[in-house]
Design a protein around this motif. Structure first.
Motif, PDB file in Angstrom:
ATOM      1  N   LEU A   1      23.823   6.497  21.680  1.00 41.22           N
ATOM      2  CA  LEU A   1      24.644   6.256  22.727  1.00 41.22           C
ATOM      3  C   LEU A   1      25.786   5.450  22.435  1.00 41.22           C
ATOM      4  O   LEU A   1      26.498   6.139  24.218  1.00 41.22           O
ATOM      5  CB  LEU A   1      23.570   5.423  24.123  1.00 41.22           C
ATOM      6  N   ASP A   2      25.928   4.733  22.129  1.00 41.09           N
ATOM      7  CA  ASP A   2      27.452   4.093  22.082  1.00 41.09           C
ATOM      8  C   ASP A   2      28.263   5.185  21.141  1.00 41.09           C
ATOM      9  O   ASP A   2      29.585   4.848  21.822  1.00 41.09           O
ATOM     10  CB  ASP A   2      26.884   2.951  20.850  1.00 41.09           C
ATOM     11  N   GLU A   3      28.396   6.146  20.278  1.00 43.23           N
ATOM     12  CA  GLU A   3      28.815   6.627  20.053  1.00 43.23           C
ATOM     13  C   GLU A   3      29.870   7.845  21.502  1.00 43.23           C
ATOM     14  O   GLU A   3      30.331   8.305  21.576  1.00 43.23           O
ATOM     15  CB  GLU A   3      28.586   7.454  19.469  1.00 43.23           C
ATOM     16  N   ILE A   4      28.558   8.252  21.994  1.00 41.04           N
ATOM     17  CA  ILE A   4      28.795   9.092  23.596  1.00 41.04           C
ATOM     18  C   ILE A   4      29.778   8.392  24.038  1.00 41.04           C
ATOM     19  O   ILE A   4      30.736   9.471  24.370  1.00 41.04           O
ATOM     20  CB  ILE A   4      27.611   9.673  23.587  1.00 41.04           C
ATOM     21  N   ARG A   5      29.329   7.205  24.722  1.00 42.25           N
ATOM     22  CA  ARG A   5      30.044   6.919  25.900  1.00 42.25           C
ATOM     23  C   ARG A   5      31.715   6.713  24.648  1.00 42.25           C
ATOM     24  O   ARG A   5      32.355   6.575  25.887  1.00 42.25           O
ATOM     25  CB  ARG A   5      29.455   5.217  26.027  1.00 42.25           C
TER      26      ARG A   5
END
Length: 586
Positions: A233-237
């Motif tokens: 989720l951090d990378e997608i954000r």
């Protein structure tokens, strides 16, 4: 430190595979044995292809040899040779699925032909999955990548994009500028495109929705690791924060941020080209609406404020699209607009699939009846997801959240996926290489990965071992069981791409490529044939062998974020299932 360990583990594994045994042959004959170079699951299907064979060769033996002790552990007979026109070769199968002992092995075909060594064990894709997700970190624009997180592939920041001009054809005020930092470079170039980013980000969000436990906080060694949020989720954000910059004041969404023509072979910090905000279309706006609505739903428990902002922007995009239902983006000398733009076009002429996808995502995010889905909204036929055809993404969301939809809607979605899966199973069973039907267009390597994605949803609907074992075997193609003999993922296998068409890897001065990137693969169109002539051209005109590991081969050896997203979700399915018992059905 974790990434350093990952790199060391990948390197150690590669060295182990390439040098652990003197039995490995480096001859062309050895390359005629095509197998999964990363390995096989102990209790899964295990097949290799022998291509150096005549149609009259029958009853030819093969044996499996322990690569450390040189002891024969299994013996079998090759299947009857079959001709595959797309590869222009006869091929026979060496099936050793009955052998289940973990270890390091080679295959010897009658006549003394030896394969490269390969492993049988239960964690064959652990590093490949980790590396394939981390490629998105290496594609980050506008920030520097430090050695703590990027290892030897650290680099300076480029394309800060704090103030870039609007293209004149957008009709903005003279000298008007905007900021659009962040996001992922789309492929081998330095452009950022909403349309291709749409299917990419959606597949990664779906990976989290289905298999999120695989990527806990700290698992990917990102700058954000340690914040208590899933690293995926951090990378997608990081991409979503760029998405937010792409919306115009009226709710419409710009098409891309690129220079007017592709940059040269330089590092991001050394690129002298000026990036522009370019285009605004129905397709880019609906891609935006779908992704931001999906993000609003998944980030609600992580950051409510961020999720709410995503939803507000998604609904504004939807309203613009309803008023502008058929605005196409076109460019080039034959276009009425953007005549001077030469970067990726991502042209799309039909938007029914984008409307369905966005509407489905907004319904799930809001439960508002104005976004409700009827059976008439669903497509007439199933198509695996690509940037140009996204209706399957709506079907997948309906299947994953069937309780939110009318039963006849969810049942039709499930039947469409099940029927597509039956077709895939039949194709694999009938194919000499045990793969589904491939037409070898640009980016052909996602075809078997999309088949795995389809089968994974059929398995979600009603679990059956054949969906899993067929998916396992389809992944063999990606990692070496194909007519080129290449594992198509950088850094994995005994013969993998060393020279991808990727500006950073061409310019960074580091000999090995960044691990985890999927290249496009064989391309019957060979659109780069002229530029490859000076380097010897393609090794074959056969569609299934129209691949060249050279930086000049943008048609077969480029990388792209959507292809890697397909790899990520397919590997995640297998990694999620690996703890279960995998058996070849009778």
């Amino acid at each position: 430190m974790r990434h350093a360990l990952i790199l060391l583990s990948i390197s150690a594994t590669s060295l182990f595979l390439m040098s652990a045994t003197p039995l490995q042959s480096q001859t062309e004959d050895a390359q005629s044995i095509r197998m999964n170079q990363v390995g096989y699951f102990p209790n899964g299907p295990k097949r290799a292809i022998f291509s150096s064979i005549h149609k009259s060769d029958t009853q030819k033996h093969f044996r499996l040899i322990d690569a450390t002790g040189k002891k024969e552990v299994f013996r079998g007979i090759l299947t009857k040779p079959e001709y595959w026109k797309s590869a222009d070769e006869w091929a026979a199968i060496a099936d050793f699925s009955q052998f289940t002992q973990a270890g390091l092995y080679v295959i010897e075909v009658q006549g003394g032909v030896l394969s490269a060594p390969f492993q049988i064990h239960n964690h064959i894709y652990e590093y490949a999955l980790n590396a394939s997700v981390r490629t998105f970190y290496y594609q980050r624009a506008s920030i520097s990548l430090d050695a703590n997180h990027a290892g030897p592939f650290s680099r300076k920041a480029g394309h800060l994009n704090k103030s870039i001009p609007y293209h004149k054809d957008l009709g903005k005020a003279q000298n008007a500028r905007t900021a659009s930092p962040g996001g992922w470079y789309d492929a081998g170039d330095f452009g950022k495109y909403i349309v291709n980013a749409g299917v990419t980000t959606s597949l990664l969000l779906m990976t989290h929705e289905r298999f999120g436990s695989i990527f806990p906080d700290g698992s990917l060694n990102l700058p954000e690791s340690g914040n208590g949020t899933s690293d995926l989720l951090d990378e997608i954000r990081y991409e979503l924060e760029w998405f937010k910059t792409m919306q115009d004041a009226d709710g419409g969404v710009f098409f891309k941020v690129t220079p007017l023509k592709f940059a040269g072979k330089v590092m991001p910090a050394d690129d002298p080209s000026l990036q522009h905000m370019i285009g605004k279309s129905t397709s880019s706006t609906l891609n935006f609406a779908a992704v931001m609505a999906y993000a609003a739903r998944l980030y609600g428990d992580v950051d409510q404020s961020f999720a709410q902002q995503c939803l507000q922007q998604a609904e504004a995009a939807w309203q613009w699209a309803l008023k502008n239902t058929s605005i196409r983006y076109t460019q080039g000398t034959k276009s009425s607009n953007y005549k001077d733009v030469q970067t990726g076009g991502y042209g799309d002429q039909h938007f029914e699939d984008e409307f369905l996808w966005a509407k489905t995502a907004l319904f799930l995010a809001t439960k508002d009846s104005k976004y409700s889905i009827s059976i008439d909204d669903l497509p007439e036929k199933y198509s695996a997801p690509t940037w140009a055809q996204v209706s399957a993404l709506a079907l997948y969301s309906i299947i994953l959240n069937e309780e939110s939809f009318a039963k006849k809607v969810s049942e039709k979605a499930k039947v469409m996926v099940q029927q597509a899966s039956v077709k895939i199973l039949k194709e694999v069973m009938a194919h000499p290489y045990r793969i589904n039907q491939m037409n070898y267009i640009w980016g052909s390597n996602i075809v078997p990965l999309n088949a795995i994605l389809t089968l994974s949803f059929a398995n979600h609907i009603e679990a059956h071992p054949v969906y899993l074992t067929t998916s396992v075997e389809l992944m063999d193609y990606t990692f070496g069981k194909n007519p080129t003999g290449y594992s198509f993922v950088t850094g994995f296998g005994t013969k993998s791409p060393l020279h991808p068409h990727h500006r950073i890897m061409m310019a960074d001065g580091i000999e090995p490529p960044i691990p985890g990137f999927l290249v496009g693969g064989p391309n019957r169109g060979r659109q780069d044939a002229n530029s490859l002539k000076r380097y010897g051209g393609y090794p074959s005109q056969a569609p299934a062998k129209s691949y060249r590991d050279h930086t000049a081969s943008y048609a077969s050896n480029e990388v792209a974020i959507n292809w890697n997203a397909s790899l990520v979700i397919a590997l995640s399915f297998l990694e999620h299932q690996r703890a279960l018992s995998i058996h070849e059905p009778k």
